[in-house]
Design an enzyme around this catalytic site. Structure first.
Site, mmCIF file in Angstrom:
data_model
loop_
_atom_site.group_PDB
_atom_site.id
_atom_site.type_symbol
_atom_site.label_atom_id
_atom_site.label_comp_id
_atom_site.label_asym_id
_atom_site.label_seq_id
_atom_site.Cartn_x
_atom_site.Cartn_y
_atom_site.Cartn_z
ATOM 1 N NE ARG A 49 -3.782 1.402 2.499
ATOM 2 C CZ ARG A 49 -5.099 1.363 2.426
ATOM 3 N NH1 ARG A 49 -5.713 0.205 2.302
ATOM 4 N NH2 ARG A 49 -5.808 2.453 2.472
ATOM 5 C CG ASP A 92 -6.740 0.264 -1.299
ATOM 6 O OD1 ASP A 92 -6.825 -0.891 -0.835
ATOM 7 O OD2 ASP A 92 -7.478 1.211 -0.954
ATOM 8 C CD GLU A 215 7.989 -21.358 16.003
ATOM 9 O OE1 GLU A 215 8.581 -20.674 15.163
ATOM 10 O OE2 GLU A 215 6.792 -21.206 16.283
ATOM 11 C CG HIS A 239 3.109 -25.578 9.917
ATOM 12 N ND1 HIS A 239 2.954 -25.345 8.573
ATOM 13 C CD2 HIS A 239 3.512 -24.393 10.446
ATOM 14 C CE1 HIS A 239 3.248 -24.078 8.311
ATOM 15 N NE2 HIS A 239 3.577 -23.483 9.432
ATOM 16 C CE LYS A 339 4.976 -18.507 17.495
ATOM 17 N NZ LYS A 339 5.778 -18.544 16.263
HETATM 18 C C1 BG6 Z 1 4.795 -20.113 10.407
HETATM 19 C C2 BG6 Z 1 4.128 -19.553 11.636
HETATM 20 O O1 BG6 Z 1 3.858 -20.741 9.580
HETATM 21 O O2 BG6 Z 1 5.790 -21.056 10.791
HETATM 22 C C3 BG6 Z 1 5.163 -18.940 12.587
HETATM 23 O O3 BG6 Z 1 3.189 -18.550 11.257
HETATM 24 C C4 BG6 Z 1 6.265 -19.927 12.872
HETATM 25 O O4 BG6 Z 1 4.525 -18.543 13.795
HETATM 26 C C5 BG6 Z 1 6.827 -20.506 11.587
HETATM 27 O O5 BG6 Z 1 7.296 -19.240 13.581
HETATM 28 C C6 BG6 Z 1 7.816 -21.621 11.861
HETATM 29 O O6 BG6 Z 1 8.404 -22.025 10.659
HETATM 30 P P1 BG6 Z 1 9.834 -22.698 10.656
HETATM 31 O O7 BG6 Z 1 10.038 -23.170 9.268
HETATM 32 O O8 BG6 Z 1 10.811 -21.649 11.080
HETATM 33 O O9 BG6 Z 1 9.758 -23.823 11.650
#
Ligand code: BG6
Length: 488
Positions: A49, A92, A215, A239, A339
């Protein structure tokens, strides 16, 4: 486009200044270019944008590439050449006439035209209709939809309806970058090219399966996004369920996109639905409090920028899942994601059943049951844990780890997006989701979302830098099991 030639395409990146584009997609395109330069007239057009001039966009991309690429990948000469392919169009997304700024960058020579939608999914419909009304969709166009696609089944269906007004199913690429990870594809080969594994891959021999996506990072300045999303929509719905499908599916008749997707769909359809009672006993949601992660002091989730201090959004989910089919009857699948865990790791652990009768004098330890550990992150590997004899006199039994990973010979392993972006250009949908898969995944996840929305109970808290709330440990403990925390 021939695979042997230099890739010829127009690649339009909606959300071109966004986090995903700058952190993952543009670095992936840079790497692709580095291993094989594009056709001189190929273009990457960032769309946003902001009224940004091309030079300013290039400066932004350059600084972010330097930040996100591994030091050894950054190369000034490559950048100078790569940047010749980069453009920026300011428009936009919701105003069709403003798409004129994009049209001038597109070629009409029949090359693949990729529209990558890395924006909020509520904008997907508006983008498709604007592209359509401005006649920007050619027969060679493909549209890539980033996850999460929608917030629930109803919104995913709405988006599907909007997309199908302008694109055919064979033009729609629903991306889940976990499917582009090298080890996931290696797992397909391991499973379906080796009778050894295929014959053991069922409830007769497998005790249970664990899948972890952990993570160490927090929400990394994406508090607003995360408040709307949470771990269930961000990781579980896509995932984790996709990894589950790859582990659990039946052998497809061949590796054609639709045969693979048919088998994944059957797994999703066989997931035992979660009802109120089972959600309470089989699903754990957590949220991190202040602690220490990655050796640094870290804030509580509710102290992150963009997060409400009363937020009940989950940053951790653990669940026990049952697949009601002939192969997996009675075998629990435990999945978890979070996380601010102690470290970044993504592992699939196939725990085989105990040997029925132990004949040796060495006491049999719990680690002596066979285990296949498939590690996607941080370093890719596949390890089979077996029992072997300790060298020397006697009959001492010990565990031996057999490394089944391909030797890398110092070659850099390509990032998932590198593989997937080129699959889109080539028109290969094998590693992308079909609409029916997406809907089935939402159908299974929706009751949990609804239950949490109605529930007054907050998520369980866990200290940043730990493996999640105590409920997660209990989930396995009540079945006499433990989470695998083996590979360091
Ligand atoms: C993304 C999520 O799809 O995958 C993120 O939105 C996450 O929150 C990320 O950190 C992790 O991906 P990777 O490949 O780093 O494990």
């Amino acid at each position: 486009m021939k695979e042997s030639g230099n890739a010829l395409f127009d690649f339009v990146l909606f959300g071109g200044r966004g986090d995903l584009a700058l952190r993952k997609l543009l670095p992936a395109l840079y790497h692709i270019y580095q291993s094989k330069p594009f056709h001189p007239s190929s273009r990457i057009i960032g769309v946003g944008r902001a009224p940004l001039k091309r030079d300013a966009y290039l400066a932004l991309v350059e600084s972010r590439l330097q930040q996100h690429l591994e030091v050894e990948s950054w190369d000034e000469v490559t950048w100078q050449q790569f940047s010749k392919h980069l453009y920026f169009a300011s428009l936009d997304a919701q105003r069709a006439e403003s798409y004129r700024a994009l049209r001038e960058h597109l070629s009409d020579d029949g090359r693949p035209r990729v529209f990558y939608l890395s924006t909020h999914s509520s904008l997907y419909g508006a983008v498709a209709s604007s592209l359509g009304s401005m006649n920007l969709i050619s027969p060679e166009s493909r549209v890539v939809l980033e996850k999460p696609i929608g917030r629930n089944l109803a919104s995913a269906k709405l988006i599907s309806g909007q997309m199908s007004n302008y694109f055919t199913e064979s033009q729609i690429y629903r991306i889940d970058h976990y499917l582009g990870k090298e080890t996931v594809q290696n797992l397909l080969v391991l499973r379906f090219a080796n009778p050894l594994f295929e014959s053991l891959w069922n409830h007769h021999y497998v005790d249970h399966i664990q899948i972890t996506i952990a993570e160490s990072i927090g929400v990394e300045g994406r508090g607003d996004f995360y408040e709307e999303t949470g771990a269930l929509r961000d990781i579980v719905q896509n995932h984790l369920l996709q990894l589950l499908c790859i582990v659990a599916m039946e052998p497809p008749a061949n590796i054609d996109p639709d045969r693979v997707r048919d088998e994944k769909l059957k797994v999703l359809r066989s997931l035992r639905p979660l009802q109120e009672a089972s959600i309470n006993s089989q699903v754990v949601r957590g949220q991190y409090t202040a602690g220490t992660a990655d050796g640094k002091k870290s804030f509580a989730y509710t102290e992150e920028e963009g997060v409400a201090d009363t937020s009940t959004v989950e940053t951790f989910v653990a669940m026990k899942v049952q697949i009601d089919n002939m192969r997996w009857s009675g075998v629990p699948f435990y999945m978890r994601t979070g996380k601010r865990m102690p470290r970044r790791s993504c592992e699939i652990v196939v725990q085989f059943k105990e040997i029925p009768h132990w004949i040796f004098n060495t006491a049999k330890g719990p680690l002596m049951d066979n285990q296949l550990v498939i590690t996607l992150q941080p370093n890719e590997s596949i390890t089979l844990r077996l029992c072997g004899k300790r060298l020397g006199p006697g009959m001492d039994v010990r565990t031996v780890d057999l490394n089944l990973s391909p030797t890398s010979r110092n070659r850099r392993s390509p990032e998932a997006y590198e593989r997937l972006l080129m699959d889109v250009v080539k028109g290969d949908q094998t590693l992308f989701l079909r609409q029916d898969e997406l809907e089935e995944a939402w159908t299974w996840v929706d009751p949990v979302l609804l239950h949490w929305e109605r529930s007054s109970a907050p998520p369980e808290s866990y200290v940043a830098g730990s493996w999640g709330p105590s409920g997660s440990t209990l989930l396995l403990a009540q079945d006499g099991r433990l989470w695998y925390e083996g590979s360091k």
